[in-house]
Structures are given as C-alpha cells and as structure tokens.
Design a protein around this motif. Structure first.
Motif, PDB file in Angstrom:
ATOM      1  N   PHE A 181      -9.932  -4.897  -8.421  1.00 28.89           N
ATOM      2  CA  PHE A 181      -9.334  -5.700  -7.024  1.00 28.89           C
ATOM      3  C   PHE A 181      -9.766  -4.617  -5.901  1.00 28.89           C
ATOM      4  O   PHE A 181     -10.044  -3.474  -5.959  1.00 28.89           O
ATOM      5  CB  PHE A 181      -7.637  -4.752  -7.637  1.00 28.89           C
ATOM      6  N   ALA A 182     -10.182  -5.350  -4.959  1.00 31.27           N
ATOM      7  CA  ALA A 182     -10.819  -3.871  -4.046  1.00 31.27           C
ATOM      8  C   ALA A 182     -10.430  -5.237  -2.106  1.00 31.27           C
ATOM      9  O   ALA A 182      -9.882  -5.905  -2.593  1.00 31.27           O
ATOM     10  CB  ALA A 182     -12.077  -4.591  -3.993  1.00 31.27           C
ATOM     11  N   HIS A 183      -9.921  -4.157  -1.132  1.00 34.06           N
ATOM     12  CA  HIS A 183      -9.842  -4.388  -0.490  1.00 34.06           C
ATOM     13  C   HIS A 183      -8.644  -5.313   0.000  1.00 34.06           C
ATOM     14  O   HIS A 183      -8.813  -5.730   0.933  1.00 34.06           O
ATOM     15  CB  HIS A 183     -11.035  -5.152   0.450  1.00 34.06           C
ATOM     16  N   ASN A 184      -7.699  -4.824  -0.558  1.00 29.26           N
ATOM     17  CA  ASN A 184      -6.280  -5.993  -0.646  1.00 29.26           C
ATOM     18  C   ASN A 184      -5.173  -5.337   0.205  1.00 29.26           C
ATOM     19  O   ASN A 184      -5.102  -3.860  -0.351  1.00 29.26           O
ATOM     20  CB  ASN A 184      -5.982  -6.271  -1.865  1.00 29.26           C
ATOM     21  N   THR A 185      -4.764  -5.666   0.825  1.00 31.52           N
ATOM     22  CA  THR A 185      -3.115  -5.017   1.641  1.00 31.52           C
ATOM     23  C   THR A 185      -1.889  -5.803   0.857  1.00 31.52           C
ATOM     24  O   THR A 185      -1.237  -6.262   0.537  1.00 31.52           O
ATOM     25  CB  THR A 185      -3.270  -5.506   2.846  1.00 31.52           C
ATOM     26  N   VAL A 186      -0.836  -4.548   0.016  1.00 27.86           N
ATOM     27  CA  VAL A 186      -0.219  -5.194  -0.873  1.00 27.86           C
ATOM     28  C   VAL A 186       0.995  -4.134  -0.119  1.00 27.86           C
ATOM     29  O   VAL A 186       0.791  -3.285   0.148  1.00 27.86           O
ATOM     30  CB  VAL A 186      -0.169  -4.562  -2.719  1.00 27.86           C
ATOM     31  N   THR A 187       2.491  -5.507   1.118  1.00 26.82           N
ATOM     32  CA  THR A 187       3.150  -4.204   1.244  1.00 26.82           C
ATOM     33  C   THR A 187       4.520  -4.618   0.989  1.00 26.82           C
ATOM     34  O   THR A 187       4.949  -6.273   0.763  1.00 26.82           O
ATOM     35  CB  THR A 187       3.180  -4.496   2.850  1.00 26.82           C
TER      36      THR A 187
END
Length: 525
Positions: A309-315
């Motif tokens: 899991f890389a370079h993801n944005t989770v908000t």
C-alpha cells in the motif's frame, strides 16, 4: 476479523477487549440486409468484431455491427457469445437499464472490450439488480469509460460491477479503466455475500478458483454500500488461516489497484483477500464507514502475502473507521508513503484471530494528521488482539493534536516502533502500551513515555507547518525546520531508500517521515 469474516479477529478481539474457459467461436453469419460489414479492429495484435448498442435509438433486430445498425438493449448484447478481440460499444450519453452480462471470453492479447463511443460516456443502470455489469465465469475482459449505477427500492446484495468466478479455476486478465460506479444501495456485508461498487469474487466449492491479472485504474466509486473496491475469495484455507473457508488456498496474483478515487462508502474503501504481491497505490479514499454498523478500514488486505500500500490518501473515516490495518493471515504487508487525515478511528489497527499467523508487517514513512480526534476506544495506533509477530512501525510522522491516546495495545504482540514523531494534544496524550519496544522516537505533548523506550527525544519537532496538508501531494508542512531535535537523531532501519517526499534516506536518518534538508517551504527536496 469483523462480522461476516471470522470470529475472534479484529472486531471480535475489540469486543473482547473493549477448468479454463474455452470461448465459443464467433457467429459465421454475414451482415443483415442493408447493414455494413462488421468492422475489424486491432488492439495491439488483437483482431475482432465490433458491436454497438444504442439504448435510445437502436433496434435489436438490426445487425449491431455499426452505429447505424446498433442494438437497443443489454439483453440483446448479452445474447451474443463474444470471441477474442471483440468489442462492445455503448453509445455515449444514453442510459441502458438492466444488467449487462456478456458471454464468451477473450484470450491472451485479445481481450473482449466494453466501452463507450461518441462524445460522452454511456451509463448502465442496474435498476436494483444484483449487478449492473456481471462478468460470470468469463475472462480476458477490459471495461473502459462507462458509468454504472444500481439503486433498488431497498438495500439488497447488490454491486455496480461484479466479476464472479464459481468453480472456474483461474480467471485471467480483468482491466477496469476510467469507469465510474455510483449509487449502489447494497447490504452491510463485506464477506460472504458482499455488496459494493466494484467487486471481484472467487467462489464455488468444488474447483479451486481465483484471479490472475486484475487491474482497476483511474476509476471513481462513490456512494456505494458497502465496499468501494473489493476482491474476496471462498478459497482461503492455509497454514496462515487454518480455519478459513474452502479446502485450499488460491492466491490472487497480479492485482493492481491504482489511481482511483473512492468516496462515501458505507463500509470499507479498498479490500484485497488472498493477494500475492498485490499493489494498492496512488488511490484516494475518503468518507468511508459512513453507514455501516460494523468496523471498517480505508484500505487493507486479508490473508494475503506481501501486499504493498503506497502513496495513498485516506481521509475522513467515520468513527470507528481506521485508515489502515495489518490483518489476519497477512505476511509482509507494507504501508509506505501514505497520507491519512481525520480518520475518527485512528491511523492503524493490527490483529489476528486465534490460530491465524500475521507477521513481518512494515509501516514506514507515512504521515498521519489529526487521526483519532476525540476517540475514546481507539488510539492513533490500536490493537486488542495478541500474537502479531515482527511488526515494524518506523519513520512515520504522527500529528494528532486532538487524540486522547496515541497508542492503545491491550495484549502482547511483537512490535517495534522506531524513528517516529508523536505529537499529541496540548493537554497531553497518553500511551496505553506496556508491550511494544520504542527506540529513537520523538515525543511532544506526551506527559508519560511508554515504558519500553530508549534513546527517546522529547520536545517540539519544529515541523514547518503541521496540520495544513489536505492530501499526499501537499504535505510539505511536515518537513523539519533547522534546529529540529529530530534531525539526524534516528537509528538506521531497513527502508526503500527514500522518504515520504522522495528524498534519499541518509546513513544517519532523522526521526520522522522527512529526510531532506531542513527549513524548506517549497518542494521539500
């Protein structure tokens, strides 16, 4: 794990503690009277027939081999047995009602392609069907530039796009590119009988079944229940998950989920079961766990090996939504270079069920901003299970000015936390963790350090502008100012050679996710 997976894992622990397909040949019939001959198209080295559907002005009695002789309905398209290299084109700007369930398969280098034509995208509205697009026991398919909706009168097991293999063996090559899936009112079920936006399901009971070469890219999923993008399997049993469903373990190989936007999901954002070296990269997941009565994760794997899991944005995960998780049966899960913000259940959960093996996870060079704000039952990092082995949490920057607890771990696990920056709330945040080993971390607004700590640094890390990032691409506020006590105060640990921002990691690393030169307010390189 959670309800519908296995009892005794994450959420049970929380409660306790708080035949490959041979395609049929294409029809040998010639074009209908007055129809143009079917065009031959080339996809790489693929040659096939192109068919057209115009749900506003087509005619099912026509040949379907040109825009002027397009079919009218999805049912007509579903009656055709597609051959390798064939393409089905849906007229852009129109809405087709029902389920598109194509028959026949492509072959290596010659997929069956489904796409829009014209100046707009076509929409398939399932109208409450079990799926608006159903690929059942077929392989070598590519779906491009279509919109899918599927709202029924009441919630039911339902999907936007469902790829379902049952007693099939291994299905190969499924590409979903620039599709939009929205408004799917499914049930609150992750597994079994999942509902959601884009679902891949390996099912059956007699022939071990799985996927190879799955790519979901550049797509948008919104307002779906329950899962945004998910891959599940009925073939989970192995040493790492000895009580899992099925008689054997069938891995999902070649899974890539990248550059997608998933928002407003009832439950989880992105889920991968049985992955083997799956990659989940450059996705944005926001506002997940919006309607579920279960606990949910922004992006995670289950019973998988070496998932990246890389370079993801989770908000903006609704409580108790948690950005990431190192889960049951996983080996070698890596979370790196991700950004999380305003996830009410925190940044990370880790757990395994009784009898499972979860080991060798790595969580490094991530930035967490304002996660676990006001959370009572969770910390920024939480676990209510035991037995997770060799989990390394290194070089992350945790900025949590409203989190009562930074870490809550209620049972023994083998966890090492090194080179992390922990910034708590102004009145202080606590560590409820008598088990983990902490080395070379920086603690700010932490009145009492965790008991097993060494080489700790306390005080303001002098971040350039903490709390100002909105996604992974504008996190420059987490660079270090000149004079920061975190500069070059870390210890060398295994890494990918670069930090969150792409800077090389020096031999004498700094604490936190930033390894560049200090006091940069522009590009932090």
């Amino acid at each position: 794990m959670r309800r519908g997976i296995v009892p005794g894992s994450v959420w049970a622990g929380l409660i306790a503690g708080a035949a490959l397909f041979v395609p049929a040949p294409a029809s040998a019939a010639g074009p209908a009277h007055g129809a143009t001959a079917a065009p031959r198209h080339v996809i790489g080295h693929a040659v096939g027939t192109t068919y057209y559907v115009d749900c506003a002005a087509g005619d099912d009695s026509a040949a379907g081999t040109g825009p002027g002789t397009a079919w009218r309905t999805l049912a007509k398209a579903g009656s055709r047995v597609f051959a390798p290299g064939d393409t089905l084109r849906l007229r852009g700007g129109t809405t087709c009602t029902g389920t598109l369930a194509p028959r026949g398969s492509g072959s290596p280098g010659m997929p069956v392609t489904i796409e829009s034509y014209g100046s707009d995208t076509a929409r398939i509205d399932g109208g409450g069907a079990s799926a608006a697009v159903l690929l059942h026991n077929v392989q070598y398919y590519e779906l491009k530039n279509i919109t899918v909706t599927n709202t029924g009168a009441a919630p039911a097991q339902r999907a936007g796009i469902r790829v379902l293999l049952e007693d099939y063996g291994t299905g190969h090559h499924y590409v979903l590119s620039h599709v939009t899936v929205r408004d799917v009112n499914g049930t609150d079920d992750r597994y079994p009988n999942p509902s959601g936006g884009i679902l891949f399901e390996a099912g059956g009971a007699s022939v071990p079944t799985g996927f190879s070469d799955v790519h979901v890219t550049g797509s948008q999923v919104s307002h779906v229940d329950r899962v945004g993008i998910g891959l599940t399997s009925d073939w989970q049993r192995r040493a790492e998950d000895p009580t899992g469903p099925g008689t054997v373990f069938v891995p999902a190989d070649g899974v890539v989920i990248d550059h997608n936007t998933v928002t407003d999901t009832g439950g989880d954002g992105i889920v991968v079961f049985n992955g083997r070296q799956a990659k989940v990269e450059y996705n944005t997941v926001s506002r997940y766990n919006m309607r579920s009565k279960d606990y949910n994760i922004g992006a995670f794997a289950w019973n998988s090996d070496h998932t990246l899991f890389a370079h993801n944005t989770v908000t903006q995960g609704h409580y108790p939504g948690i950005a990431f998780a190192v889960e049951g049966g996983n080996t070698g899960t890596v979370y790196e270079y991700n950004y999380s913000r305003d996830n009410e259940g925190g940044f990370l959960y880790f757990c395994q069920a009784d009898g499972q093996i979860t080991k060798d996870g790595v969580v490094r060079y991530n930035i967490s901003q304002n996660d676990a704000a006001g959370a009572k039952d969770f910390g920024l990092i939480s676990s209510y299970c035991t037995g997770v082995a060799n989990l390394h949490i290194d070089n992350n920057t945790f900025y949590a000015p409203d989190a009562p607890s930074m870490v809550k771990i209620s049972q023994s696990n083998q966890v090492a936390m090194r080179n992390n920056i922990f910034v708590g709330r102004s009145q202080g945040s606590d560590f409820q963790d008598p088990y983990s080993c902490y080395q070379h971390n920086l603690f700010d607004h932490i009145p009492a350090l965790p008991p097993h700590n060494g080489h700790s640094v306390t005080g303001d890390p002098l971040l350039v502008a903490p709390g100002t990032a909105t996604w992974a691409g504008d996190a420059n506020g987490y660079a270090l100012k000149a004079g920061s006590p975190a500069l070059y105060a870390g210890t060398p640990v295994a890494n990918d050679g670069q930090d969150f921002f792409g800077n090389p990691v020096p031999g004498n690393p700094s604490i936190g996710a930033f390894q560049g030169r200090p006091q940069y307010r522009g590009p932090v390189r």
